[in-house]
Design an enzyme around this catalytic site. Structure first.
Site, mmCIF file in Angstrom:
data_model
loop_
_atom_site.group_PDB
_atom_site.id
_atom_site.type_symbol
_atom_site.label_atom_id
_atom_site.label_comp_id
_atom_site.label_asym_id
_atom_site.label_seq_id
_atom_site.Cartn_x
_atom_site.Cartn_y
_atom_site.Cartn_z
ATOM 1 N N LYS A 212 2.923 -7.790 -0.900
ATOM 2 C CA LYS A 212 3.096 -5.891 -1.350
ATOM 3 C C LYS A 212 2.201 -5.027 -0.399
ATOM 4 C CE LYS A 212 2.145 -2.852 -3.079
ATOM 5 N NZ LYS A 212 1.498 -1.671 -4.411
ATOM 6 N N CYS A 266 -3.183 3.962 -1.466
ATOM 7 C CA CYS A 266 -2.147 2.331 -0.845
ATOM 8 C C CYS A 266 -1.624 2.098 -0.007
ATOM 9 C CB CYS A 266 -0.952 2.234 -1.700
ATOM 10 S SG CYS A 266 -0.685 2.840 -3.764
#
Ligand code: SAJ
Length: 414
Positions: A212, A266
């Site tokens: 991720k 993010c």
């Protein structure tokens, strides 16, 4: 394994859509959040965040009795932890929300339960979560103690959905599932297959965590390359958007787009988790962060230079969201640029943001929210910060008398 009751801890941008997706498959879903307002809103069948189609899904789930929210964890067959992982001073990952969620869930765990960490996390966070839970439940065994024979199954399955497209991507995207043991991963895959139509691919927890972070760091490095090119092209008097368009004609080149900086919670955060884990090795990843974080200052400087041409310049900022066609202002470089200009030219900075109805309270004294038309009439300097769809149809004749600073290359693309 049968999952009758599924509990989602953290009902934000990821947790709530995920809870609604399980509820749509007629599972009993218990949503848990420390925010009483969020819990009350959801229990009325409404939502406290903006995401297309989510309101309908949550409304249906609550009225049909499949989703219920509460502030305190209750027993369930599977727990998904989707709480924030911000960073603290010095870009160090802050695991305090994961720790609080782990400690809250531990007392209601029973033999056979599955716990999945969904929050984007630094490498090792899943093992740390298991350690926190094991500390509170010496009566249960965990994978770090008993391997495949453990009472509790633990896995990491990072979310990868794009804000604005969450409902579709949640179902369609492939999922990387990292089990603390092979069986842990297999059990977690059974859980996700309840609603995921993409492929669920198994690995170990550390690889899933790094995967991720790698996805977002890769995008950050790509955007930094484009942002650096935009500075170089400005110096050399070359239109960077035309340049990128031409270079991308090469079959193996795919350069991303420059902008006013990188926003959201993010891409501007996750690469720091890699840098924190391997500071000596992560040189390119750190530099990309620095390049992207310095872009707003470069834009501000250009606006200030343009404003010098006018005695009492009126400046209009088109867009303050962190990217096109969303209302999310969190970590937005566009908002940061507008805020800075508002302080410098108080009372003369207009903001056009079609996706919001009011500015954050602390900016209301220096910035004025207005319609696009008014901004086009009044501004001397127009700063295009976000390429929202309604901006794309502005008649370019109306811009001829203004100084336009187009950080998104919107005008070069028409
Ligand atoms: N941006 C550019 N140029 C580009 C692309 C993006 O300047 O060419 C800027 C945007 O304007 C924005 C920022 O980057 O300020 C981030 O936008 P984004 O659309 O790239 O990503 P997010 O933050 O909305 O979502 C990302 C996604 N990750 C990747 O595409 C690898 C999403 O799939 C993740 O689930 C999400 O982060 C997350 O939650 O981690």
């Amino acid at each position: 394994m049968e999952f009758e009751t599924i509990s989602v801890i953290g009902l934000g941008y990821i947790g709530l859509p995920t809870a609604a997706a399980f509820a749509a498959r007629r599972k009993q879903v218990i949503g848990v959040d420390v925010n009483q307002h969020a819990v009350d809103t959801i229990n009325r069948g409404e939502i406290h965040i903006v995401e297309p189609e989510l309101d309908m899904l949550v409304h249906a789930a609550v009225t049909q009795g499949h989703l219920r929210a509460t502030t305190k964890p209750e027993p369930a067959d599977a727990f998904l932890i989707a709480v924030p992982t911000p960073f603290t001073e010095g870009h160090k990952p802050d695991l305090s929300y994961i720790e609080a969620a782990s400690r809250a869930v531990a007392p209601v765990l029973k033999k056979g339960d599955l716990v999945v960490l969904e929050s984007t996390s630094p490498v090792g966070a899943t093992e740390q979560m298991a350690a926190w839970m094991a500390e509170l439940r010496p009566d249960l065994s965990f994978p770090q103690q008993r391997g495949e024979a453990s009472d509790i199954r633990i896995a990491h399955c990072p979310e990868r959905v794009l804000p604005g497209h969450v409902i579709r991507e949640l179902v369609e995207n492939d999922r990387v599932i990292g089990g603390m043991s092979k069986r842990c991963g297999e059990v977690a895959r059974e859980l996700y297959q309840i609603f995921v139509r993409g492929e669920c691919i198994l690995t170990n927890a550390r690889t899933a965590e790094m995967c991720k972070l790698t996805e977002n760091a890769s995008r950050d490095v790509g955007i930094a390359f484009a942002n650096e090119l935009s500075l170089i092209c400005d110096r050399l008097d070359i239109n960077v958007w035309e340049l990128i368009r031409l270079a991308n004609r090469h079959p193996r080149v795919n350069i991303l787009q420059p902008g006013p900086g990188v926003g959201g919670h993010c891409i501007a955060v996750d690469p720091w988790f890699i840098v924190d884990s391997a500071p000596d090795e992560a040189r390119l990843i750190r530099t990309a962060r620095v390049v992207n974080d310095s872009k707003p200052d470069w834009v501000i400087e250009r606006v200030e230079r343009a404003a010098e041409r006018f005695r009492d310049p009126v400046i209009a900022c088109l867009g303050v969201a962190f990217k096109a066609d969303i209302d999310d202002l969190r970590e937005s470089p566009a908002l940061e640029i507008a805020r800075h200009l508002g302080e410098r030219y108080a009372g003369r900075v207009l903001v056009v943001e079609p996706n919001i109805h009011e500015l954050p309270a602390k900016l209301e004294s220096t910035l004025q929210l207005c319609e696009l038309n008014e901004a086009l009439l009044r501004a001397d300097v127009l700063v295009i910060l976000v390429d929202h769809t309604p901006f794309k149809t502005v008649d370019q004749i109306r811009l001829q008398t203004k100084v336009v600073i187009d950080t998104r290359g919107m005008l070069s693309r028409v």
